[in-house]
Enzyme design. Structure first.
Site, mmCIF file in Angstrom:
data_model
loop_
_atom_site.group_PDB
_atom_site.id
_atom_site.type_symbol
_atom_site.label_atom_id
_atom_site.label_comp_id
_atom_site.label_asym_id
_atom_site.label_seq_id
_atom_site.Cartn_x
_atom_site.Cartn_y
_atom_site.Cartn_z
ATOM 1 N N ASP A 1 -2.619 8.578 7.625
ATOM 2 C CA ASP A 1 -3.730 7.837 8.221
ATOM 3 C C ASP A 1 -3.294 6.920 9.362
ATOM 4 O OD1 ASP A 1 -2.328 5.923 6.876
ATOM 5 O OD2 ASP A 1 -3.948 5.293 5.557
ATOM 6 N N SER B 1 0.800 -1.231 0.000
ATOM 7 C CA SER B 1 0.000 0.000 0.000
ATOM 8 C C SER B 1 0.832 1.280 0.000
ATOM 9 C CB SER B 1 -0.956 0.009 1.197
ATOM 10 O OG SER B 1 -0.238 -0.223 2.394
ATOM 11 N N HIS C 1 0.186 5.030 6.637
ATOM 12 C CA HIS C 1 0.826 5.553 5.426
ATOM 13 C C HIS C 1 1.168 7.032 5.603
ATOM 14 C CE1 HIS C 1 -2.085 2.337 4.478
ATOM 15 N NE2 HIS C 1 -1.017 1.824 3.893
#
Ligand code: NAG
Ligand code: NAG
Ligand code: NAG
Ligand code: NAG
Ligand code: NAG
Ligand code: NAG
Ligand code: NAG
Length: 398
Positions: free
Chosen positions: A347, A43, A350
């Site tokens: 968040d 991610s 990340h």
């Protein structure tokens, strides 16, 4: 800071800030050295593949993800561009398209780069995580992503001379990866003391993938290490402790989790050295994401981050680190910061576009690649990264 507060006092519904990170002007170099970027990862790299797999279980497809740059969620787990995007820009290349998008839509520029990364992806195979009783977000592991690349090659070139030319002039960004492997392992109860054996497995599997890419003709490989996980709001929340000795007094990060990241990165670099020695025709470059980001925590002001913005996430479910695993960024009642460019973490897991931009600058212009990347490869037009960081305040009023 001054600009931000004066805008705030105007009571605008949202704040728009323009941040320019200057890269040394490169004289007389036209265009980049590479024709395309192919990327693999999790991610930290995925720019939209997860959308085509199982977006329902995954949080990066809702506002305010993407809000500062794309002005809509794209599947990137940030408020804007990722390191892979910013690197492409600096090399004068278009942003690599998510591979699965090429299935659904005819995408221009497939020759100029494809992103095979999938959020939640691991280096080790899904069966490993089944065995340890861990539920993984996706089974599109590094090996699986490599198979996608091989399928994709057929549509790109048929003759081996043609393939060698395309692959040889491309840059392969292999990672960041491994972080999810350790998340799943730690969260399913494997102890830190037992991790070295697992790190060895992860690094070996990365080496296998890199060797396979070299066999396919890859010449330029950029291989990132993992980030200082002990500084992330998610780890700081999950492993919060009264024992002050566990925290680095200078940064507030959790020492032993950062040690795990350091250990992985050392082992990875050893492996890269051996692969390089056996393949003198390749340029294998280690990208030191860890050191490139440690400065954020040691001297935040130097990067425009506030002290609060180093360990607290910009977007999250509240608490001391503005992180709550069961109330992720984008869900109703999420707390959103005013200016993401003052925060390292977007968040809780990340990073913000600002942090990614500083890391990219540290790699391409600074000391954080081994061996150093040639600045000659940076496109003459990409002398700066332009960042617009805006927060739509009406979002948090919902
Ligand atoms: C740089 O920008 C100029 C003007 O916008 C454009 O004509 C040229 O093609 C660009 N060069 C590259 C290498 O992108
Ligand atoms: C991709 O195409 C398939 C089949 O046409 C469709 O079911 C799916 O919704 C599309 N996915 C996206 C994200 O557009
Ligand atoms: C991955 O998971 C999907 C959905 O559960 C399944 O259809 C597919 O066969 C799996 N692939 C591999 C390589 O395990
Ligand atoms: C390679 O050959 C296949 C089958 O003949 C064809 O469909 C494909 O378009 C060719 N690819 C390229 C890049 O020429
Ligand atoms: C990066 O960090 C590691 C671990 O703290 C340290 O040993 C190493 O010297 C650092 N490298 C650079 C180039 O700063
Ligand atoms: C995290 O969010 C959940 C769901 O909204 C809530 O029940 C819980 O109290 C929150 N935890 C903390 C520590 O605030
Ligand atoms: C802010 O968000 C609201 C609600 O999502 C939306 O209606 C509005 O258009 C957005 N405004 C801007 C300037 O992006």
């Amino acid at each position: 800071m001054g600009l931000s507060s004066s805008l705030l006092s105007l009571k605008l519904p949202f704040i728009r800030l323009l941040l320019l990170l200057l890269i040394a002007t490169i004289r007389g170099v036209a265009g980049g050295c590479y024709t395309s970027i192919y990327s693999f990862g999790d991610s930290y790299v995925d720019s939209g593949n997860m959308q085509y797999l199982d977006a329902d279980v995954f949080g990066c497809y809702v506002p305010p993800f993407g809000e500062s740059y794309f002005h809509l969620p794209t599947g990137r787990c940030s408020n804007g561009r990722l390191i892979v995007d910013l690197t492409a820009e600096l090399f004068g290349l278009p942003l690599p398209q998510p591979y699965l998008k090429t299935w659904n839509e005819s995408v221009v520029n497939v020759q100029e780069g494809i992103n095979f990364a999938v959020s939640g992806a691991t280096v080790l195979d899904a069966s490993f995580f089944e065995d340890i009783g861990s539920v993984v977000l996706t089974n599109v592991t590094l090996r699986y992503q490599l198979n996608w690349f091989k399928d994709f090659l057929v549509s790109l070139c048929n003759k081996s001379s043609e393939c060698n030319k395309i692959i040889g002039s491309s840059i392969f960004l292999v990672g960041e990866m491994g972080g999810d492997d350790y998340n799943y392992m730690l969260f399913s109860g494997i102890s830190l003391e037992d991790m070295p054996a697992y790190v060895a497995l992860v690094v070996k599997a990365m080496a296998t993938a890199i060797n396979e890419l070299i066999d396919l003709g890859a010449v330029n490989l950029l291989v990132p290490g993992i980030l200082p996980i002990g500084c992330t709001p998610s780890y700081l929340t999950k492993y919060e402790t009264e024992d002050t000795e566990e925290y680095d007094p200078e940064t507030g990060c959790l020492i032993k989790y950062n040690k795990l990241a350091e250990y992985h990165n050392e082992q990875l670099q050893k492996e890269l050295h051996s692969i390089q020695a056996l393949n003198p025709q390749t340029n294998i470059v280690y990208a030191d994401y860890y050191n490139a980001s440690m400065g954020f925590f040691r001297s935040p002001a130097q990067y425009g981050f506030t002290r609060e913005g180093t360990l607290k996430s910009c977007c999250g479910g509240g608490g001391p680190y503005n992180y709550n695993a069961s109330l992720g960024c984008g869900q109703p009642s999420t707390i959103l910061c005013d200016d993401p460019s003052q925060y390292v973490s977007w968040d809780g897991v990340h990073l913000t576009e600002a942090a990614y931009a500083w890391i990219t600058v540290g790699l391409l212009q600074g000391p954080y690649t081994t061996p150093r990347l040639s600045t000659l490869c940076i496109s003459e037009n990409a002398t700066k990264i332009q960042m617009t960081t805006h927060v739509n305040k009406s979002f948090s009023e919902h």
